[in-house]
Write a protein that holds these residues in place. Sequence first.
Motif, mmCIF file in Angstrom:
data_model
loop_
_atom_site.group_PDB
_atom_site.id
_atom_site.type_symbol
_atom_site.label_atom_id
_atom_site.label_comp_id
_atom_site.label_asym_id
_atom_site.label_seq_id
_atom_site.Cartn_x
_atom_site.Cartn_y
_atom_site.Cartn_z
ATOM 1 N N LYS A 70 25.224 119.869 15.580
ATOM 2 C CA LYS A 70 24.948 118.498 15.154
ATOM 3 C C LYS A 70 23.480 118.136 15.343
ATOM 4 O O LYS A 70 22.890 117.432 14.518
ATOM 5 N N THR A 71 22.880 118.619 16.420
ATOM 6 C CA THR A 71 21.453 118.377 16.648
ATOM 7 C C THR A 71 20.617 119.044 15.558
ATOM 8 O O THR A 71 19.692 118.435 15.011
ATOM 9 N N HIS A 72 20.954 120.290 15.236
ATOM 10 C CA HIS A 72 20.240 120.982 14.160
ATOM 11 C C HIS A 72 20.438 120.258 12.824
ATOM 12 O O HIS A 72 19.493 120.146 12.034
ATOM 13 N N ASN A 73 21.651 119.755 12.583
ATOM 14 C CA ASN A 73 21.907 119.002 11.354
ATOM 15 C C ASN A 73 20.995 117.785 11.259
ATOM 16 O O ASN A 73 20.392 117.525 10.214
ATOM 17 N N MET A 74 20.897 117.037 12.344
ATOM 18 C CA MET A 74 20.050 115.836 12.325
ATOM 19 C C MET A 74 18.587 116.204 12.098
ATOM 20 O O MET A 74 17.872 115.504 11.375
#
Length: 99
Positions: A70-74
């Motif tokens: 999710k961090t990489h997605n953001m």
Amino acid sequence: MALLFTAFGIWAGLRFNRPKEQPSSHSKPLTSPEEFDLRPREMEILQLMSTGLSNQEIADALHISLSTVKTHNMNLFTKLDVKRRTQAVSKAQELGLIA
């Protein structure tokens, strides 16, 4: 009076809801991950995202936590200036970052 406000509403809607201008065609296209400051892991996640995998499936495939995905997605969304996974994949395909 109602006709005046209706006409003004139509005019304002057309005036202020125009699509953003596209960059000129003679400008250099940005097609390299380095130009967007995309990290190798972000590129991996973007590639897996384009195959239709969920965040949990991506986490399992890369042996990382769901919150890391999710961090990489953001980070991807910010760097590509998009708000959704589908927009990120579409923009990456348009730019030639992924197949």
